[in-house]
Design a protein around this motif. Structure first.
Motif, PDB file in Angstrom:
ATOM      1  N   LYS A  38      74.487  87.644 -25.030  1.00 54.30           N
ATOM      2  CA  LYS A  38      73.945  87.179 -23.754  1.00 54.30           C
ATOM      3  C   LYS A  38      74.969  87.397 -22.653  1.00 54.30           C
ATOM      4  N   TRP A  39      74.438  87.690 -21.476  1.00 52.84           N
ATOM      5  CA  TRP A  39      75.304  87.747 -20.315  1.00 52.84           C
ATOM      6  C   TRP A  39      75.723  86.341 -19.917  1.00 52.84           C
ATOM      7  N   VAL A  83      64.686  96.848 -11.688  1.00 55.55           N
ATOM      8  CA  VAL A  83      65.188  95.516 -11.342  1.00 55.55           C
ATOM      9  C   VAL A  83      64.888  95.179  -9.881  1.00 55.55           C
ATOM     10  N   LEU A 102      69.199  97.892 -22.526  1.00 56.02           N
ATOM     11  CA  LEU A 102      68.427  96.682 -22.248  1.00 56.02           C
ATOM     12  C   LEU A 102      69.345  95.544 -21.820  1.00 56.02           C
ATOM     13  N   LYS A 135      70.371  96.267 -18.208  1.00 57.96           N
ATOM     14  CA  LYS A 135      69.266  95.953 -17.296  1.00 57.96           C
ATOM     15  C   LYS A 135      69.128  94.450 -17.104  1.00 57.96           C
ATOM     16  N   GLU A 136      69.332  93.680 -18.165  1.00 59.69           N
ATOM     17  CA  GLU A 136      69.250  92.222 -18.069  1.00 59.69           C
ATOM     18  C   GLU A 136      70.380  91.673 -17.201  1.00 59.69           C
ATOM     19  N   LYS A 139      69.677  92.500 -13.641  1.00 59.43           N
ATOM     20  CA  LYS A 139      68.620  91.629 -13.121  1.00 59.43           C
ATOM     21  C   LYS A 139      69.173  90.255 -12.758  1.00 59.43           C
ATOM     22  N   GLN A 140      70.048  89.720 -13.587  1.00 57.46           N
ATOM     23  CA  GLN A 140      70.622  88.406 -13.292  1.00 57.46           C
ATOM     24  C   GLN A 140      71.378  88.419 -11.963  1.00 57.46           C
TER      25      GLN A 140
END
Length: 412
Positions: free
Chosen positions: A11-12, A222, A263, A266-267, A270-271
């Motif tokens: 996880k970021w 995004v 992926l 990209k997540e 997006k955050q």
């Protein structure tokens, strides 16, 4: 790090005090060169190595010369190493002289930083229709004593602001196989904010090694879910863009569109972009509240996005929120004129935790509870359509007396 099982455990992480210089190899600074009377008005970013670059631009047909010049730089070799941005003057609707000044702005910074001109992006924001005071910009760039290794991110943040009341920044990190990688961003935006790039600037830096095609696709996807889902006043400006630079100094193996790690990238992107977008919406000119509209159960993603943006962009909804009035009829009306077809007898609407419409009909609620909820700085509106499985979220702000005051005297 190649299996779905491992991906589920990665996880970021938010970096509370991170900034655009947190990714390896990035420098930044800002100064006052005299375009504005007192505030900083000239900022710069520098990467110690060429960075893969991608950008999205305003859809306004009057795209300003700096945007055209920046597109030319990116299209030349898909990389950038420097960015120069000024506030106080948009260099928009300035004709041939505007292009000459935009090219000169690029040349001045390239010379100072020891770069080729096509390694530099130039960006301007501010008043439209006035020629850029290029001599002041030249003097400002010449006054920079050191470029590489400078981490004056706060000066950069303030140099890009116009009517903003605070700088916007966000940063996330991830560690994979012992390597820590970072995505960070800074933005400006307060008025003339509407989907498809408005008067906002976004600068994203990352030390992740990623293919150009993957970087471009991630930014486009995004942006549609973040920056293109905010509105303040329904206006779209002539200048603005989101720019992302990826210099690869984290030394990870290059990620492509087909990698699992894409992926993750990209997540993380997006955050960062969602955080910046929400900060822009919260800082809408004269705003006192952030409005978040969540639409669920739409037939298509486009339907959900359209309804969410219609509600958050409604002047009557925005003024009701400012007045702390639970006028649910304005929300229903906005959904109804969005142009999306649905069965009105299936719709459910809530104002925060307070249910106000069920199966298309109003239900009894305590006005006192609704009024108390509307005193919050963040207001959530939930829409359930019951048509499908697609969801979308949009962000905006209330519409206050101060919005008129600020924009009535923007040039003076």
């Amino acid at each position: 790090m190649k299996t779905d099982i491992l991906m589920e455990h990665v996880k970021w992480t938010d970096v509370t005090h991170g900034h655009i210089c947190t990714p390896l190899g990035f420098s930044a600074g800002g100064l006052h060169c005299g375009i504005n009377r007192k505030r900083k008005d000239l900022g710069w970013i520098y990467s110690s190595v060429p960075a893969k670059a991608a950008a999205v631009y305003t859809t306004n047909i009057f795209q300003a010369p700096p945007l055209k010049v920046t597109q030319e730089s990116i299209n030349e070799n898909k990389t950038l190493q420097g960015v120069l941005v000024n506030s106080g003057n948009a260099n928009s609707c300035t004709g041939e002289i505007g292009f000459i000044n935009a090219y000169e702005m690029r040349r001045i910074y390239a010379q100072k930083a020891g770069l080729l001109e096509n390694d530099v992006a130039v960006i301007s924001t501010g008043v439209i229709g006035e020629q850029l005071p290029i001599q002041k910009i030249q003097q400002g760039v010449e006054s920079i004593t050191t470029i590489e290794g400078v981490r004056d991110y706060d000066a950069f943040h303030h140099s890009i602001l116009t009517t903003d009341t605070f700088p916007k920044q966000a940063c996330v990190q991830i560690t994979i196989d012992g390597k820590t990688m970072t995505i960070a961003g800074a933005a400006k935006g307060s008025g003339m904010i509407h989907p498809n790039m408005a008067t906002m600037l976004g600068f994203i830096t990352t030390d992740i090694n990623i293919q150009s095609s993957a970087l471009n696709q991630a930014l486009k996807d995004v942006t549609n879910e973040t920056f293109n889902m905010i509105t303040v006043d329904g206006d779209t400006s002539t200048n603005d863009m989101v720019l992302v630079l990826a210099n690869g100094l984290a030394n990870n193996s290059e990620w492509s569109l087909h990698d699992q790690e894409y992926l993750l990238f990209k997540e993380g992107l997006k955050q960062v972009c969602e955080s910046l977008a929400k900060q822009i919406a919260r800082d809408g000119e004269g705003a006192t509240k952030l409005i978040e509209v969540q639409v669920k159960g739409a037939l298509t993603n486009s339907d959900a996005q359209t309804i969410a943006k219609t509600i958050v962009g409604s002047s009557l909804v925005k003024t009701a929120i400012y007045g702390e009035d639970a006028n649910w009829g304005r929300i229903v009306s906005a959904v109804g004129y969005s142009g999306i077809l649905f069965d009105p007898m299936n719709i459910h609407i809530s104002l925060g935790p307070i249910k106000i419409v069920e199966n298309g009909l109003p239900i009894s609620f305590k006005e006192s509870e609704a009024a108390l909820y509307l005193k919050n700085e963040k207001i959530d509106i939930h829409i359930q359509l019951g048509e499908g499985t697609n969801n979308a979220t949009a962000w905006g702000c209330d519409l206050s007396y101060d919005y008129v005051r600020i924009n009535a005297s923007y040039r003076t």
